[in-house]
Motif scaffolding. Structure first.
Motif, PDB file in Angstrom:
ATOM      1  N   UNK A  28      -3.327  14.357 -43.580  1.00  0.00           N
ATOM      2  CA  UNK A  28      -4.695  12.969 -43.381  1.00  0.00           C
ATOM      3  C   UNK A  28      -5.122  13.436 -44.172  1.00  0.00           C
ATOM      4  N   UNK A  29      -5.459  13.959 -45.542  1.00  0.00           N
ATOM      5  CA  UNK A  29      -5.624  12.924 -46.924  1.00  0.00           C
ATOM      6  C   UNK A  29      -5.966  12.033 -47.177  1.00  0.00           C
ATOM      7  N   UNK A  30      -4.078  11.223 -46.924  1.00  0.00           N
ATOM      8  CA  UNK A  30      -3.996  10.527 -46.759  1.00  0.00           C
ATOM      9  C   UNK A  30      -3.757   8.946 -46.024  1.00  0.00           C
ATOM     10  N   UNK A  31      -4.523   8.773 -45.016  1.00  0.00           N
ATOM     11  CA  UNK A  31      -4.450   8.550 -44.306  1.00  0.00           C
ATOM     12  C   UNK A  31      -5.857   7.060 -44.342  1.00  0.00           C
ATOM     13  N   UNK A  32      -5.500   6.537 -44.156  1.00  0.00           N
ATOM     14  CA  UNK A  32      -7.295   5.806 -44.510  1.00  0.00           C
ATOM     15  C   UNK A  32      -7.401   4.218 -43.397  1.00  0.00           C
ATOM     16  N   UNK A  33      -8.286   3.682 -43.556  1.00  0.00           N
ATOM     17  CA  UNK A  33      -9.553   2.697 -42.561  1.00  0.00           C
ATOM     18  C   UNK A  33      -7.842   1.758 -41.599  1.00  0.00           C
ATOM     19  N   UNK A  34      -6.879   1.081 -43.115  1.00  0.00           N
ATOM     20  CA  UNK A  34      -6.146   0.282 -42.828  1.00  0.00           C
ATOM     21  C   UNK A  34      -4.860   0.832 -42.436  1.00  0.00           C
ATOM     22  N   UNK A  35      -4.749   1.851 -41.870  1.00  0.00           N
ATOM     23  CA  UNK A  35      -3.544   2.327 -40.737  1.00  0.00           C
ATOM     24  C   UNK A  35      -4.062   2.966 -39.635  1.00  0.00           C
ATOM     25  N   UNK A  36      -5.183   2.528 -38.720  1.00  0.00           N
ATOM     26  CA  UNK A  36      -5.560   2.699 -38.078  1.00  0.00           C
ATOM     27  C   UNK A  36      -5.581   1.194 -37.474  1.00  0.00           C
ATOM     28  N   UNK A  37      -5.443   1.289 -35.998  1.00  0.00           N
ATOM     29  CA  UNK A  37      -5.335  -0.229 -35.325  1.00  0.00           C
ATOM     30  C   UNK A  37      -6.579   0.550 -33.662  1.00  0.00           C
ATOM     31  N   UNK A  38      -7.231   0.243 -33.666  1.00  0.00           N
ATOM     32  CA  UNK A  38      -7.974   0.340 -32.703  1.00  0.00           C
ATOM     33  C   UNK A  38      -7.669  -0.134 -31.932  1.00  0.00           C
ATOM     34  N   UNK A  39      -7.084  -1.578 -31.493  1.00  0.00           N
ATOM     35  CA  UNK A  39      -6.641  -2.282 -30.181  1.00  0.00           C
ATOM     36  C   UNK A  39      -5.209  -1.860 -29.522  1.00  0.00           C
ATOM     37  N   UNK A  40      -3.824  -1.147 -30.362  1.00  0.00           N
ATOM     38  CA  UNK A  40      -3.600  -0.717 -29.874  1.00  0.00           C
ATOM     39  C   UNK A  40      -3.864   0.783 -29.794  1.00  0.00           C
ATOM     40  N   UNK A  41      -4.500   0.818 -30.683  1.00  0.00           N
ATOM     41  CA  UNK A  41      -4.819   3.228 -30.718  1.00  0.00           C
ATOM     42  C   UNK A  41      -3.616   3.890 -31.289  1.00  0.00           C
ATOM     43  N   UNK A  42      -3.139   3.208 -31.888  1.00  0.00           N
ATOM     44  CA  UNK A  42      -2.207   3.653 -32.934  1.00  0.00           C
ATOM     45  C   UNK A  42      -3.112   3.947 -34.083  1.00  0.00           C
ATOM     46  N   UNK A  43      -1.891   5.365 -35.059  1.00  0.00           N
ATOM     47  CA  UNK A  43      -2.326   5.433 -36.104  1.00  0.00           C
ATOM     48  C   UNK A  43      -0.952   5.403 -37.403  1.00  0.00           C
ATOM     49  N   UNK A  44      -1.009   4.927 -38.479  1.00  0.00           N
ATOM     50  CA  UNK A  44       0.441   4.869 -38.862  1.00  0.00           C
ATOM     51  C   UNK A  44       0.344   4.881 -39.778  1.00  0.00           C
ATOM     52  N   UNK A  45       1.489   6.008 -39.935  1.00  0.00           N
ATOM     53  CA  UNK A  45       1.885   6.862 -40.984  1.00  0.00           C
ATOM     54  C   UNK A  45       2.932   6.547 -41.723  1.00  0.00           C
ATOM     55  N   UNK A  46       2.703   5.620 -43.286  1.00  0.00           N
ATOM     56  CA  UNK A  46       3.553   5.305 -43.974  1.00  0.00           C
ATOM     57  C   UNK A  46       4.654   5.714 -44.594  1.00  0.00           C
ATOM     58  N   UNK A  47       5.580   5.333 -45.096  1.00  0.00           N
ATOM     59  CA  UNK A  47       6.575   6.676 -45.055  1.00  0.00           C
ATOM     60  C   UNK A  47       6.390   7.308 -46.597  1.00  0.00           C
ATOM     61  N   UNK A  48       5.222   7.226 -47.385  1.00  0.00           N
ATOM     62  CA  UNK A  48       5.066   7.576 -48.606  1.00  0.00           C
ATOM     63  C   UNK A  48       4.338   8.524 -48.324  1.00  0.00           C
ATOM     64  N   UNK A  49       3.570   9.249 -47.170  1.00  0.00           N
ATOM     65  CA  UNK A  49       2.649  10.020 -46.497  1.00  0.00           C
ATOM     66  C   UNK A  49       3.252  11.041 -45.656  1.00  0.00           C
ATOM     67  N   UNK A  50       4.118  10.454 -44.682  1.00  0.00           N
ATOM     68  CA  UNK A  50       4.807  11.379 -44.065  1.00  0.00           C
ATOM     69  C   UNK A  50       5.953  12.161 -44.160  1.00  0.00           C
ATOM     70  N   UNK A  51       5.953  13.778 -43.484  1.00  0.00           N
ATOM     71  CA  UNK A  51       6.622  13.764 -44.153  1.00  0.00           C
ATOM     72  C   UNK A  51       8.413  14.137 -43.902  1.00  0.00           C
TER      73      UNK A  51
END
Length: 170
Positions: free
Chosen positions: A136-159
């Protein structure tokens, strides 16, 4: 990570200090068993003792792989049964407990008058996405897509070390 490496180093240093080991060839089943029994007697859980054991075995295996030892002198050190000694039994919050958590978080947010990140939003987002604190600390606004209602968790962030898309609750 640095923390993980530090923990592994501490476990090995504790074993070396307890067994008074000065040479790799002095690491043996008896000395490691005595060390593990000692930390068990100090009140550590079976899981913690097994964690120490696995770090020691991993180090010995590394020594073998790199030609520092010819064979594993501690391969017969047994694992403890973690199910018989569970200290923390994790469970999901009940709906009532979660509602109370959000209520208290909201009250604290009002008291703090915007000095800190809203706990209410953080707790709600964590609960509805399943993301961990560090993620959660590493999520940025660029990772949020309100049109598709998804949150992208990039490779370096996710476990999971892969890119994931988490559906957002309406």
């Amino acid at each position: 990570s640095k923390v993980t490496i530090g923990v592994k180093k501490a476990h090995l240093c504790d074993m070396i200090e307890f067994t008074k080991t000065r040479k790799l060839s002095e690491i043996n089943t008896d000395s490691v068993n005595q060390f593990l029994q000692n930390i068990r007697n100090d009140g550590y859980s079976a899981r913690t003792v097994n964690h120490h054991r696995s770090n020691i075995i991993a180090f010995v295996n590394w020594c073998i792989k790199n030609g520092r030892l010819s064979h594993n002198l501690i391969s017969s050190v047994p694992k403890l049964n973690e199910e018989e000694d569970r200290r923390r039994i994790r469970r999901a919050l009940t709906d009532a407990e979660f509602a109370r958590l959000l209520e208290v978080a909201s009250e604290q947010d009002i008291k703090n008058k915007g000095k800190y990140v809203s706990r209410y939003i953080v707790y709600l987002t964590a609960a509805l996405t399943g993301l961990r604190r560090n993620e959660l600390k590493q999520i940025t606004w660029a990772d949020i897509d309100l049109d598709t209602k998804t949150l992208r968790v990039i490779v370096k962030v996710g476990k999971s070390k892969r890119e994931d898309f988490v559906p957002l609750h309406t």
